[in-house]
Write a protein that holds these residues in place. Structure first.
Motif, short mmCIF file in Angstrom:
data_model
loop_
_atom_site.label_atom_id
_atom_site.label_comp_id
_atom_site.label_asym_id
_atom_site.label_seq_id
_atom_site.Cartn_x
_atom_site.Cartn_y
_atom_site.Cartn_z
N GLU A 38 -6.48 125.76 96.21
CA GLU A 38 -5.86 126.01 97.00
C GLU A 38 -6.31 125.77 98.27
OE1 GLU A 38 -3.04 129.53 95.23
OE2 GLU A 38 -4.81 129.93 95.97
N TYR A 39 -7.57 126.34 98.70
CA TYR A 39 -8.42 126.14 100.05
C TYR A 39 -8.42 124.88 100.29
CZ TYR A 39 -12.10 127.27 103.28
OH TYR A 39 -12.92 127.39 104.31
N ALA A 40 -8.77 123.60 99.37
CA ALA A 40 -9.11 122.43 99.87
C ALA A 40 -7.81 121.58 99.83
CB ALA A 40 -9.75 121.82 98.74
N ASP A 41 -6.58 122.06 99.61
CA ASP A 41 -5.55 121.42 99.56
C ASP A 41 -4.66 121.37 100.86
OD1 ASP A 41 -2.69 120.20 99.27
OD2 ASP A 41 -2.48 121.46 97.33
N PRO A 42 -4.67 120.50 101.66
CA PRO A 42 -3.81 120.38 102.94
C PRO A 42 -2.31 120.51 102.83
CG PRO A 42 -5.30 118.45 102.62
CD PRO A 42 -5.13 119.04 101.32
N THR A 43 -1.73 120.76 101.74
CA THR A 43 -0.48 120.90 101.54
C THR A 43 -0.15 122.48 101.25
OG1 THR A 43 -0.35 120.46 99.49
CG2 THR A 43 0.36 118.55 100.89
N ASP A 44 -1.24 123.04 101.02
CA ASP A 44 -1.12 124.50 100.47
C ASP A 44 -1.22 125.42 101.95
OD1 ASP A 44 -2.08 127.10 99.33
OD2 ASP A 44 -1.48 126.14 97.55
N ARG A 45 -0.38 126.80 101.61
CA ARG A 45 -0.65 127.57 102.95
C ARG A 45 -1.97 128.54 102.78
NH1 ARG A 45 2.29 131.06 99.65
NH2 ARG A 45 1.78 133.35 99.82
N ARG A 46 -2.69 128.21 102.00
CA ARG A 46 -4.04 128.83 101.84
C ARG A 46 -5.17 127.69 102.16
NH1 ARG A 46 -1.38 131.82 97.58
NH2 ARG A 46 -1.29 133.96 98.25
N PHE A 47 -4.66 126.50 102.68
CA PHE A 47 -5.67 125.51 103.05
C PHE A 47 -6.51 126.32 103.99
CE2 PHE A 47 -6.24 121.36 105.25
CZ PHE A 47 -7.35 120.90 104.68
N HIS A 48 -7.84 126.38 103.82
CA HIS A 48 -8.67 126.81 104.82
C HIS A 48 -8.49 128.26 105.29
CE1 HIS A 48 -11.92 123.54 105.54
NE2 HIS A 48 -10.83 122.84 105.02
N ALA A 49 -7.78 129.06 104.38
CA ALA A 49 -7.53 130.63 104.51
C ALA A 49 -8.86 131.05 104.14
CB ALA A 49 -6.30 131.11 103.69
N GLU A 50 -9.58 131.69 105.05
CA GLU A 50 -10.78 131.98 104.74
C GLU A 50 -11.05 133.35 103.83
OE1 GLU A 50 -12.99 130.01 105.29
OE2 GLU A 50 -11.98 128.80 107.14
N PRO A 51 -10.09 134.24 103.86
CA PRO A 51 -10.05 135.28 103.06
C PRO A 51 -9.29 135.09 101.48
CG PRO A 51 -8.81 135.95 105.17
CD PRO A 51 -9.18 134.54 105.05
N VAL A 52 -9.14 133.95 101.13
CA VAL A 52 -8.22 133.64 99.97
C VAL A 52 -9.18 134.25 98.88
CG1 VAL A 52 -9.47 131.61 99.63
CG2 VAL A 52 -7.16 131.94 98.66
N CYS A 53 -8.40 134.82 97.96
CA CYS A 53 -8.97 135.46 96.85
C CYS A 53 -7.87 135.41 95.85
CB CYS A 53 -9.72 136.65 97.19
SG CYS A 53 -8.85 137.76 97.93
N CYS A 54 -8.24 136.25 94.49
CA CYS A 54 -7.28 136.45 93.56
C CYS A 54 -7.97 137.40 92.50
CB CYS A 54 -6.67 135.11 92.62
SG CYS A 54 -8.00 134.36 91.67
N PRO A 55 -7.31 138.15 91.68
CA PRO A 55 -7.94 138.75 90.58
C PRO A 55 -9.19 138.27 89.93
CG PRO A 55 -5.54 138.91 90.35
CD PRO A 55 -5.68 137.57 91.26
N SER A 56 -9.30 137.04 89.76
CA SER A 56 -10.48 136.43 89.03
C SER A 56 -11.65 136.51 89.71
CB SER A 56 -10.00 134.98 88.64
OG SER A 56 -8.94 134.93 87.69
N CYS A 57 -11.46 136.46 91.15
CA CYS A 57 -12.76 136.18 92.13
C CYS A 57 -12.87 137.13 93.30
CB CYS A 57 -12.59 134.53 92.53
SG CYS A 57 -11.49 134.18 93.62
N GLY A 58 -11.78 137.87 93.49
CA GLY A 58 -11.90 138.56 94.70
C GLY A 58 -12.25 140.11 94.69
N PRO A 59 -12.07 140.77 95.79
CA PRO A 59 -12.41 142.33 95.56
C PRO A 59 -11.40 142.86 94.63
CG PRO A 59 -11.95 141.35 98.02
CD PRO A 59 -11.56 140.25 96.98
N THR A 60 -11.84 144.07 94.23
CA THR A 60 -11.06 144.68 93.26
C THR A 60 -11.04 146.36 93.95
OG1 THR A 60 -13.10 145.31 92.06
CG2 THR A 60 -11.92 143.54 91.20
N VAL A 61 -10.04 147.04 93.44
CA VAL A 61 -9.61 148.32 93.50
C VAL A 61 -10.22 149.24 92.66
CG1 VAL A 61 -7.78 149.96 93.95
CG2 VAL A 61 -7.81 147.79 95.08
N SER A 62 -10.69 150.17 93.01
CA SER A 62 -10.97 151.45 92.04
C SER A 62 -10.58 152.85 92.27
CB SER A 62 -12.44 151.29 91.61
OG SER A 62 -13.26 151.88 92.91
#
Length: 755
Positions: A166-190
């Protein structure tokens, strides 16, 4: 076919972290333009090549179609020789030497991300950190510029393959969105109980269950920890007050959506874009009769501070709880808000029963913003999260970089560079080591982000302010002392795009005057370079010094002694303090530990005590707020206050106190007395301003100082000035209180003659 043209382009403004590069890529591709775009420490740079018409349309699109969070201030172009380059690309960021890039404020979750959050078929369903180029954390996670992931606290989380695509896709709204993440790779809540050990299972579900049980929770947000309890449970709110040591100051309330807000408060049309906008401040609005809210949330207050969720975590928590939630700063009263996990674990277990936290580090402690809406425009009370660090544009050039150190209470600092003033987030009251360290850290961070090396440092004249001591301890700079109330008026002028001269009215608690007294009820003719003190409320003693601020009945004693002397009528306020009354009066008469003050705020204190509303206070301005809250809106009369053209405003306080006492003795209802006092003071201000206008020809009147947060007084003054053909200037970009002082100091320093 016309020959191709190549241009080098520099775009200045808030253009990093807002999806500007992908936007440029998309527009360039649509128009068949070749070249490249990138970030550097100064903003966004481009080289573009194409036909003349295509380039003209492209440059127009840079402003007209810019992303919602972008702010394009300036576009510079330079002609280059065409290269015949094919295609358009985003190039790697460069750092360079001069930093001028602007950082976007933190921004509420956008509609597209909310839809994903609520869609069971989306891979980010229920994920508390969903974001894109149009929303999410910015200022609170940025460590440096240019704004790239490596210069944020998201650098600790490596993107998974899906997020990287997504970060590398110019047609995606997450293109170069620096905080991009998801449950597989991003912050977690506890979730953890106060012992700090994480509990297994659904952390948000566990937090909701504990809240419904009446627990106090510490919740980690964007800029720090909040303390949370259900707002319709009186025992829970009372427990929070007791543990936080916040006896009466109102709490803010988080509700799930606009409909829920309308169930608690009146929401006029002008308040909707503020309450539901991208900044999501706490908005002070009239409480609905019968609103299902614990009385101790905002005791004795007709208004309620309400905010809508601004992070996915808040959306999830509010939706699953289904009840209004008190959300107040995570600290003990007078301490800075906790934002570091270790600090929160050390400081908050005595208050919180449990912790809902996440593992994305907060780089900058940032409190919630607070706003009132006055005549359809926002009036900041506290300018912080959601607004900072967007600069305040000014109508001149800072010839030399300026640091303005601000005041002691509600402190902000300000950096001046170019045609911008960077007013900091709310630091707080500089009354302890922790807050002062946060102040110093904040200045260093802003200076690094915006590449400012101050050559001029402005400060308040009060010698005991920590902000003043900080300024005087700096070496190799030019120091400019700025009188407190001149800074207030200058702040209001800048807020309104005005350089003066204008009539200025500065009403606040106290500020150090140039005559050795404490000012606070001032009438000026001022511009950004200087001022003339035209009039002021007559000085009265402050018996016991700061004790008189904590105990407004002392101000009642001071005023009543001057007005009546030994012939004081029998009043309840004296009977309530019979034991100490004479000694306090004697302090004032002797001038021992009783500095003289012209403060309008202390006049409000005196009247509040005379009316039996507040004899003591537990937070700044409480007595004045009680007086405003007591006003009967149906009462239109005001006490007459004769004006002395030679000394405008001087007798105002004494005349008003005498009229208040006469009505109290006659048994007039407190609400009517409070209204007549407000209207009488407003008439006095209008009359004084009109008199100065007649003598000077000036027609603009700047209204500043914390007393003008009082919308009853402000509305009456604005109405009266307009009736006299004068133009009132009120705050809409920075607070009228001491949170706006630093902007005024920076403006005055910029216009001071170099030493």
């Amino acid at each position: 076919m016309t020959a191709p043209v190549r241009l080098r382009v520099r775009v200045d403004g808030i253009v990093q972290g807002v999806g500007f590069r992908p936007f440029v890529y998309t527009v360039a591709t649509e128009r068949g333009i070749s070249g490249f775009v990138g970030n550097d420490a100064a903003g966004v740079f481009l080289e573009i090549e194409g036909g003349t018409e295509a380039l003209a349309g492209f440059l127009a699109d840079l402003r007209g179609r810019a992303p919602v969070l972008a702010q394009v201030d300036r576009i510079d172009t330079e002609r280059l020789a065409p290269t015949g380059e094919a295609g358009f690309r985003i190039v790697a960021s460069t750092h360079g030497t001069g930093r001028a890039a602007l950082i976007s404020p933190d921004t509420t979750t956008c509609a597209e991300c909310l839809a994903e959050l609520r869609n069971p078929w989306d891979r980010r369903f229920g994920y508390p950190f969903v974001n894109c180029v149009n929303c999410g954390p910015r200022f609170t996670i940025v460590t440096d510029v240019p704004y790239d992931r490596a210069a944020t606290t998201m650098a600790a989380f490596e993107m998974c393959l899906d997020c990287a695509a997504e970060y590398a896709d110019p047609t995606d709204r997450r293109f170069h969105a620096e905080p991009v993440c998801c449950p597989s790779c991003g912050p977690t809540v506890s979730y953890a109980e106060r012992d700090g050990r994480p509990e297994p299972g659904d952390p948000i579900g566990r937090a909701v269950r504990r809240l419904r049980e009446g627990a106090v929770l510490a919740v980690k947000g964007l800029g720090g920890y909040h303390l949370a309890v259900v707002a319709d449970c009186e025992p829970a709110v009372a427990t929070l007050r007791r543990r936080k040591q916040r006896e009466e100051k109102p709490f803010a309330v988080l509700v799930a959506d606009l409909a829920a807000a309308r169930g608690l408060v009146e929401v006029p049309a002008a308040a909707v874009p503020v309450l539901a906008g991208t900044a999501r401040p706490v908005v002070l609005l009239p409480r609905r009769t019968g609103a299902l809210i614990a009385e101790s949330v905002a005791p004795g207050n007709r208004d309620l501070g309400v905010m809508l969720p601004y992070t996915p975590l808040h959306h999830l928590l509010a939706a699953r709880l289904g009840r209004p939630l008190v959300l107040t700063s995570g600290n003990v009263s007078d301490e800075p808000i906790a934002f570091d996990d270790a600090d929160a674990t050390a400081r908050l277990p005595g208050i919180a029963d449990g912790f809902l936290r996440h593992d994305r580090r907060i780089h900058v402690r940032t409190d919630d913003s607070v706003v009132r809406v006055f005549r359809g425009r926002p009036m900041p009370i506290r300018r912080s999260r959601g607004y900072v660090p967007a600069p305040v544009s000014v109508g001149w050039e800072f010839d030399r970089p300026v640091l303005a150190c601000g005041a002691e209470l509600k402190n902000t600092f300000c950096l001046g560079k170019g045609r911008r003033a960077f007013v900091s987030h709310h630091i707080g009251d500089l009354e302890n080591v922790e807050t002062f360290q946060a102040y110093r850290d904040g200045i260093e961070h802003f200076c690094r982000l915006f590449d400012v090396r101050p050559r001029v440092v402005a400060y308040d004249l009060h010698p005991d302010y920590l902000s003043t001591r900080y300024a005087l301890d700096r070496g190799d700079v030019e120091l400019v002392g700025v009188q407190h109330h001149h800074a207030h008026v200058a702040s209001c002028l800048v807020d309104n795009g005005h350089t003066g001269p204008a009539i200025g009215v500065a009403f606040d608690g106290t500020g150090f005057g140039t005559d050795g007294t404490l000012w606070g009820g001032e009438l000026f003719v001022a511009d950004l370079a200087g001022y003339e003190r035209i009039g002021h409320l007559a000085p009265v003693p402050l018996p016991g010094g700061s004790a008189a601020i904590r105990q407004p009945w002392r101000m009642a004693a001071a005023y009543l002694d001057i007005v009546y002397g030994g012939d004081l009528p029998d009043l309840a306020v004296r009977r309530r303090h019979e034991r100490d009354w004479d000694s306090v009066v004697a302090l004032g008469r002797r001038g021992v530990n009783a500095p003289r003050t012209s403060s309008a705020g202390r006049l409000f204190d005196a009247v509040s005590a005379i009316l039996g509303l507040r004899d003591t206070v537990t937070y700044e301005g409480q007595a004045a707020i009680a007086l405003e809250q007591a006003v009967d809106p149906t009462e239109q009369g005001g006490y007459p206050v004769p004006q002395d053209p030679g000394e405008p405003l001087r007798s105002t306080g004494f005349d008003l106190v005498r009229s208040v006492v006469e009505d109290v003795r006659a048994g007039v209802d407190t609400g009517r007395v409070a209204a007549r006092f407000h209207h009488g003071l407003a008439d006095a201000v209008v009359g004084a301003a009109a008199g100065v206008s007649e003598r000077t020809g000036l027609t603009d009147v700047a209204l500043s100082g914390g007393v003008f947060q009082n919308v009853v007084l402000l509305d009456a003054v604005v109405t009266g000035l307009e009736r006299e053909g004068l133009r009132p200037l009120v705050h809409s970009r920075v607070p009228p209180n001491d949170g706006g002082i630093s902007l005024g100091q920076a403006a005055v320093a910029a216009h001071a003659e170099p030493v």
